[in-house]
Design a protein around this motif. Structure first.
Motif, PDB file in Angstrom:
ATOM      1  N   THR A  33      11.919  23.597 -21.289  1.00 31.75           N
ATOM      2  CA  THR A  33      12.477  24.908 -21.613  1.00 31.75           C
ATOM      3  C   THR A  33      11.935  25.982 -20.668  1.00 31.75           C
ATOM      4  O   THR A  33      10.956  25.771 -19.956  1.00 31.75           O
ATOM      5  CB  THR A  33      12.150  25.285 -23.066  1.00 31.75           C
ATOM      6  OG1 THR A  33      10.721  25.339 -23.228  1.00 31.75           O
ATOM      7  CG2 THR A  33      12.708  24.253 -24.028  1.00 31.75           C
ATOM      8  N   GLY A  34      12.606  27.120 -20.679  1.00 28.95           N
ATOM      9  CA  GLY A  34      12.162  28.252 -19.879  1.00 28.95           C
ATOM     10  C   GLY A  34      12.420  28.103 -18.388  1.00 28.95           C
ATOM     11  O   GLY A  34      11.776  28.780 -17.573  1.00 28.95           O
ATOM     12  N   LEU A  35      13.349  27.230 -18.006  1.00 29.70           N
ATOM     13  CA  LEU A  35      13.631  27.019 -16.591  1.00 29.70           C
ATOM     14  C   LEU A  35      14.365  28.213 -15.981  1.00 29.70           C
ATOM     15  O   LEU A  35      15.273  28.773 -16.588  1.00 29.70           O
ATOM     16  CB  LEU A  35      14.503  25.770 -16.409  1.00 29.70           C
ATOM     17  CG  LEU A  35      13.853  24.417 -16.707  1.00 29.70           C
ATOM     18  CD1 LEU A  35      14.916  23.330 -16.764  1.00 29.70           C
ATOM     19  CD2 LEU A  35      12.817  24.080 -15.633  1.00 29.70           C
ATOM     20  N   LYS A  36      13.962  28.579 -14.777  1.00 30.67           N
ATOM     21  CA  LYS A  36      14.718  29.573 -14.024  1.00 30.67           C
ATOM     22  C   LYS A  36      15.948  28.888 -13.429  1.00 30.67           C
ATOM     23  O   LYS A  36      15.966  27.662 -13.262  1.00 30.67           O
ATOM     24  CB  LYS A  36      13.845  30.173 -12.926  1.00 30.67           C
ATOM     25  CG  LYS A  36      12.665  30.969 -13.473  1.00 30.67           C
ATOM     26  CD  LYS A  36      11.793  31.514 -12.332  1.00 30.67           C
ATOM     27  CE  LYS A  36      10.607  32.295 -12.889  1.00 30.67           C
ATOM     28  NZ  LYS A  36       9.710  32.787 -11.811  1.00 30.67           N
ATOM     29  N   PRO A  37      17.005  29.655 -13.091  1.00 32.69           N
ATOM     30  CA  PRO A  37      18.226  29.029 -12.571  1.00 32.69           C
ATOM     31  C   PRO A  37      17.997  28.086 -11.405  1.00 32.69           C
ATOM     32  O   PRO A  37      18.558  26.981 -11.375  1.00 32.69           O
ATOM     33  CB  PRO A  37      19.079  30.237 -12.157  1.00 32.69           C
ATOM     34  CG  PRO A  37      18.642  31.324 -13.084  1.00 32.69           C
ATOM     35  CD  PRO A  37      17.176  31.108 -13.285  1.00 32.69           C
ATOM     36  N   ASP A  38      17.161  28.488 -10.442  1.00 28.20           N
ATOM     37  CA  ASP A  38      16.943  27.610  -9.289  1.00 28.20           C
ATOM     38  C   ASP A  38      16.187  26.344  -9.682  1.00 28.20           C
ATOM     39  O   ASP A  38      16.396  25.279  -9.096  1.00 28.20           O
ATOM     40  CB  ASP A  38      16.198  28.355  -8.177  1.00 28.20           C
ATOM     41  CG  ASP A  38      14.856  28.905  -8.624  1.00 28.20           C
ATOM     42  OD1 ASP A  38      14.706  29.192  -9.834  1.00 28.20           O
ATOM     43  OD2 ASP A  38      13.953  29.057  -7.787  1.00 28.20           O
ATOM     44  N   GLU A  39      15.344  26.429 -10.697  1.00 24.09           N
ATOM     45  CA  GLU A  39      14.619  25.252 -11.188  1.00 24.09           C
ATOM     46  C   GLU A  39      15.570  24.292 -11.895  1.00 24.09           C
ATOM     47  O   GLU A  39      15.467  23.067 -11.745  1.00 24.09           O
ATOM     48  CB  GLU A  39      13.494  25.680 -12.125  1.00 24.09           C
ATOM     49  CG  GLU A  39      12.384  26.481 -11.446  1.00 24.09           C
ATOM     50  CD  GLU A  39      11.373  27.041 -12.431  1.00 24.09           C
ATOM     51  OE1 GLU A  39      10.197  27.180 -12.049  1.00 24.09           O
ATOM     52  OE2 GLU A  39      11.767  27.344 -13.585  1.00 24.09           O
ATOM     53  N   LEU A  40      16.488  24.862 -12.673  1.00 21.33           N
ATOM     54  CA  LEU A  40      17.468  24.028 -13.374  1.00 21.33           C
ATOM     55  C   LEU A  40      18.402  23.332 -12.374  1.00 21.33           C
ATOM     56  O   LEU A  40      18.735  22.156 -12.531  1.00 21.33           O
ATOM     57  CB  LEU A  40      18.272  24.883 -14.356  1.00 21.33           C
ATOM     58  CG  LEU A  40      19.338  24.164 -15.191  1.00 21.33           C
ATOM     59  CD1 LEU A  40      18.736  23.011 -15.974  1.00 21.33           C
ATOM     60  CD2 LEU A  40      20.024  25.149 -16.134  1.00 21.33           C
ATOM     61  N   ILE A  41      18.806  24.063 -11.349  1.00 22.07           N
ATOM     62  CA  ILE A  41      19.693  23.498 -10.326  1.00 22.07           C
ATOM     63  C   ILE A  41      19.057  22.272  -9.667  1.00 22.07           C
ATOM     64  O   ILE A  41      19.734  21.287  -9.366  1.00 22.07           O
ATOM     65  CB  ILE A  41      20.043  24.571  -9.279  1.00 22.07           C
ATOM     66  CG1 ILE A  41      21.068  25.558  -9.868  1.00 22.07           C
ATOM     67  CG2 ILE A  41      20.586  23.942  -8.005  1.00 22.07           C
ATOM     68  CD1 ILE A  41      21.335  26.760  -8.990  1.00 22.07           C
ATOM     69  N   LYS A  42      17.752  22.298  -9.468  1.00 25.99           N
ATOM     70  CA  LYS A  42      17.063  21.196  -8.788  1.00 25.99           C
ATOM     71  C   LYS A  42      17.075  19.902  -9.603  1.00 25.99           C
ATOM     72  O   LYS A  42      17.057  18.810  -9.028  1.00 25.99           O
ATOM     73  CB  LYS A  42      15.616  21.594  -8.481  1.00 25.99           C
ATOM     74  CG  LYS A  42      15.485  22.628  -7.364  1.00 25.99           C
ATOM     75  CD  LYS A  42      14.022  22.984  -7.140  1.00 25.99           C
ATOM     76  CE  LYS A  42      13.876  24.037  -6.040  1.00 25.99           C
ATOM     77  NZ  LYS A  42      12.456  24.434  -5.838  1.00 25.99           N
ATOM     78  N   ILE A  43      17.104  20.008 -10.929  1.00 24.59           N
ATOM     79  CA  ILE A  43      16.951  18.791 -11.749  1.00 24.59           C
ATOM     80  C   ILE A  43      18.206  18.404 -12.529  1.00 24.59           C
ATOM     81  O   ILE A  43      18.305  17.282 -13.015  1.00 24.59           O
ATOM     82  CB  ILE A  43      15.773  18.943 -12.735  1.00 24.59           C
ATOM     83  CG1 ILE A  43      16.070  20.041 -13.777  1.00 24.59           C
ATOM     84  CG2 ILE A  43      14.477  19.214 -12.003  1.00 24.59           C
ATOM     85  CD1 ILE A  43      15.048  20.090 -14.907  1.00 24.59           C
ATOM     86  N   ILE A  44      19.185  19.301 -12.656  1.00 28.10           N
ATOM     87  CA  ILE A  44      20.310  19.045 -13.554  1.00 28.10           C
ATOM     88  C   ILE A  44      21.151  17.848 -13.122  1.00 28.10           C
ATOM     89  O   ILE A  44      21.813  17.207 -13.939  1.00 28.10           O
ATOM     90  CB  ILE A  44      21.201  20.311 -13.681  1.00 28.10           C
ATOM     91  CG1 ILE A  44      22.203  20.162 -14.831  1.00 28.10           C
ATOM     92  CG2 ILE A  44      21.904  20.612 -12.379  1.00 28.10           C
ATOM     93  CD1 ILE A  44      21.599  19.998 -16.185  1.00 28.10           C
ATOM     94  N   GLY A  45      21.115  17.492 -11.844  1.00 26.41           N
ATOM     95  CA  GLY A  45      21.928  16.390 -11.339  1.00 26.41           C
ATOM     96  C   GLY A  45      21.608  15.038 -11.934  1.00 26.41           C
ATOM     97  O   GLY A  45      22.426  14.116 -11.848  1.00 26.41           O
ATOM     98  N   ALA A 102      25.833  21.774  -9.298  1.00 27.91           N
ATOM     99  CA  ALA A 102      24.678  20.906  -9.073  1.00 27.91           C
ATOM    100  C   ALA A 102      24.611  19.761 -10.083  1.00 27.91           C
ATOM    101  O   ALA A 102      23.909  18.780  -9.853  1.00 27.91           O
ATOM    102  CB  ALA A 102      23.385  21.729  -9.147  1.00 27.91           C
ATOM    103  N   ALA A 103      25.356  19.882 -11.174  1.00 27.46           N
ATOM    104  CA  ALA A 103      25.303  18.890 -12.257  1.00 27.46           C
ATOM    105  C   ALA A 103      26.274  17.749 -11.964  1.00 27.46           C
ATOM    106  O   ALA A 103      27.290  17.574 -12.651  1.00 27.46           O
ATOM    107  CB  ALA A 103      25.623  19.556 -13.589  1.00 27.46           C
ATOM    108  N   THR A 104      25.973  16.960 -10.973  1.00 23.67           N
ATOM    109  CA  THR A 104      26.915  15.955 -10.478  1.00 23.67           C
ATOM    110  C   THR A 104      27.171  14.815 -11.458  1.00 23.67           C
ATOM    111  O   THR A 104      28.177  14.112 -11.337  1.00 23.67           O
ATOM    112  CB  THR A 104      26.397  15.373  -9.154  1.00 23.67           C
ATOM    113  OG1 THR A 104      25.024  14.955  -9.330  1.00 23.67           O
ATOM    114  CG2 THR A 104      26.446  16.427  -8.053  1.00 23.67           C
ATOM    115  N   ASN A 105      26.290  14.606 -12.419  1.00 24.86           N
ATOM    116  CA  ASN A 105      26.482  13.528 -13.410  1.00 24.86           C
ATOM    117  C   ASN A 105      26.776  14.063 -14.810  1.00 24.86           C
ATOM    118  O   ASN A 105      26.940  13.273 -15.742  1.00 24.86           O
ATOM    119  CB  ASN A 105      25.230  12.641 -13.479  1.00 24.86           C
ATOM    120  CG  ASN A 105      25.050  11.821 -12.213  1.00 24.86           C
ATOM    121  OD1 ASN A 105      25.968  11.157 -11.768  1.00 24.86           O
ATOM    122  ND2 ASN A 105      23.858  11.895 -11.626  1.00 24.86           N
TER     123      ASN A 105
END
Length: 525
Positions: A29-41, A61-64
């Motif tokens: 929780t508490g992820l910043k947008p750029d942090e979420l973009i890095k892992i959401i895939g 960024a959420a390719t899956n």
């Protein structure tokens, strides 16, 4: 194993539900947008509340990603059109906090009726202004309900228990449902004229924005009291203040504002005005309920295909999903077949079901048909975004349900209108499980639609099958199965061949050059 990210704080029981149902889950929780973009895939599902903003950049960024679940009602923090275009299901949990929100509306009705906040402030300030706070009873008063859906109906039942009369305005409220609820179905003008209390329970749309406008507030009964626990923007707040100031409106209570967080407002400090900071869903029970529901809904979708409370595709319960699944396969194959063969611009698509198929939820079948057809336009199409692609192209989609039962226990027919006229294909399930084509462009032909196939439209003539077999055999291409159909002896015929490998263009041209050949197409399923 599907993998889900919980990106906002939720009751820990939600994560356990995912694990119990075979879904891997991370709570970050508490992820910043750029942090979420890095892992959401790496995730198949995303569970959120209101803090996470699911923007176009995050969706890209959420390719899956297959599904987004919002624990709560509002989905203003999700770019639903873009998620739909990317084929991502967006769900919410509209019923988890229904009772909580309804109870908050009832609480505000009482607070207005007895001026509770002002009386409390006065008393705690050391005053004893017993004669200043003269309230009104709610018994025998008329409650005007704008919106009689899930929350509105709960408010109505509580109000009736308080011996209030309830008049409801809702364009979707049927007379039968009004009788069942015990309310009077009225027009908006009738409600405004007779209601002693008005409470709003409708979404914010182009039709409901400022439904209590200055003009409509002027139509209300003098001394009316107004409560809004639904959405900001339903009331013209400037006109509401004017009505409070001139005494036409006796009181108002808002839990929601046009701009939130509402750290300042012209209404603040106005006598007989009560405000709360969007507390409609803020009870411990509601917070647990919506967290559990979003976990159950996402798990159902990722594990079984069940769709509940989706905002961009038809619902399909976890119980329905296994029954519908083979029909979805049939629908997509038929859509794919007609999409590959009908190369003219499509203007209309009709999906018809009969027999046992007519007892099913037809909406998911239509989505699967469209996914098959629209694959000619996009290689990332699925049941979620196919209807949007069809709408973008101005294609009219029609659904028809027939009670009759014909030659087959169940039948699904797909008809498309093109510049060359209507083209229709039909299929059924063998053994209630295996999709099978049974009619192609009006010609009876039974075939499995699987793998690579060759479609040949020709005039029926002796020796034709042997000629085709010789051309393919000489090139080392093995024929798996072949299926024949014709309108009449010597008339139009269809040959469907399954082949073990793709037929090169030069071989297709050789087949096209055979006498009596009308059309040759390579198909892939």
């Amino acid at each position: 194993m599907p993998k889900v990210l919980i990106s906002d704080k939720m009751d820990p029981q939600a994560a356990q539900i995912f694990r119990d149902r075979g879904v891997e889950v991370d709570e970050i929780t508490g992820l910043k947008p750029d942090e979420l973009i890095k892992i959401i895939g790496q995730y198949d599902g995303l569970a959120i509340r209101s803090a996470t903003k699911v923007t176009k950049e995050i969706i890209d960024a959420a390719t899956n990603l297959k599904a987004i679940g919002r624990a709560g009602i509002g989905v203003d923090n999700v770019d639903i059109p873009y998620a739909s275009a990317k084929g991502i299901v967006v769900m919410n949990t509209p019923f988890g906090n229904s009772i909580t929100t309804a109870e908050h509306a009832i609480a505000l009705i009482f607070a207005l009726a007895r001026q509770l906040p002002e009386a409390d402030a006065s008393t705690q300030a050391g005053k004893w202004e017993k004669n200043r706070f003269m309230g009104v009873e709610v018994t025998n008063k008329t409650l005007g309900l704008i919106g009689a859906g899930n929350i509105g109906s709960i408010v109505a039942s509580r109000a009736l228990g308080l011996k209030m009369k309830v008049a409801a305005y809702d364009p979707f409220l049927t007379p039968e449902r009004a009788i069942e609820m015990g309310v009077e179905k009225v027009t908006l003008d009738e409600l405004l004229a007779k209601a002693d209390f008005i409470t709003l329970h409708t979404p914010l749309t182009d039709q409901t924005r400022n439904i209590l406008s200055a003009e409509n507030l002027a139509k209300t009964k003098k001394g009316v009291r107004i409560v809004n626990c639904a959405r900001g923007g339903l009331i013209d707040e400037a006109a509401l203040k004017a009505g409070l100031d001139n005494g036409h409106i006796a009181g108002a209570a808002l839990d929601v504002f046009a701009v939130e967080p509402a750290t300042e407002s012209p209404l603040f400090g106005t006598p007989n005005f009560i405000s709360t900071p969007h507390l409609g869903a803020s009870t411990s029970e509601a917070q647990v309920n919506v967290a559990l529901q979003v976990a159950e809904q996402l798990s159902d979708y990722l594990m079984t295909g069940g769709v509940t409370n989706a905002l961009n595709m038809p619902s399909l319960s976890a119980e329905e999903a296994p029954k519908v699944k083979p029909y979805l396969a049939l629908a997509e194959k038929l859509g794919s077949l007609v999409g590959q063969l009908a190369h003219d611009n499509l203007t209309n698509i009709s999906v018809e079901v009969e027999g046992s198929a007519a007892e099913l939820n037809i909406k998911p079948l239509t989505g699967a048909v469209l996914a098959g057809i629209m694959r000619r336009y996009s290689d990332t199409v699925n049941m979620v975004n196919a209807p949007f692609l069809a709408k973008e192209r101005g294609i009219d989609v029609r659904e028809v349900r027939h009670d009759r039962e014909g030659d087959y226990h169940s039948l699904l027919r797909v008809t498309v209108e093109t510049s060359r006229g209507a083209r229709s294909v039909a299929g059924t399930l063998f053994g209630n499980a295996s999709p099978r084509l049974v009619e192609l462009f009006g010609i009876k032909v039974e075939a499995d639609l699987d793998g690579r196939m060759l479609y040949i439209n020709n005039n029926d003539s002796p020796g034709f099958i042997g000629s085709v077999g010789s051309i393919l055999g000489s090139a080392g291409i093995n024929i798996g199965t072949f299926h024949l159909g014709r309108r009449e002896a010597g008339g139009e015929a269809i040959l469907l061949l399954s082949v073990d490998e793709e037929v090169p263009q030069e071989l297709m041209r050789k087949i096209e050059a055979l006498p009596n050949v009308r059309l040759v197409r390579s198909l892939k399923f």
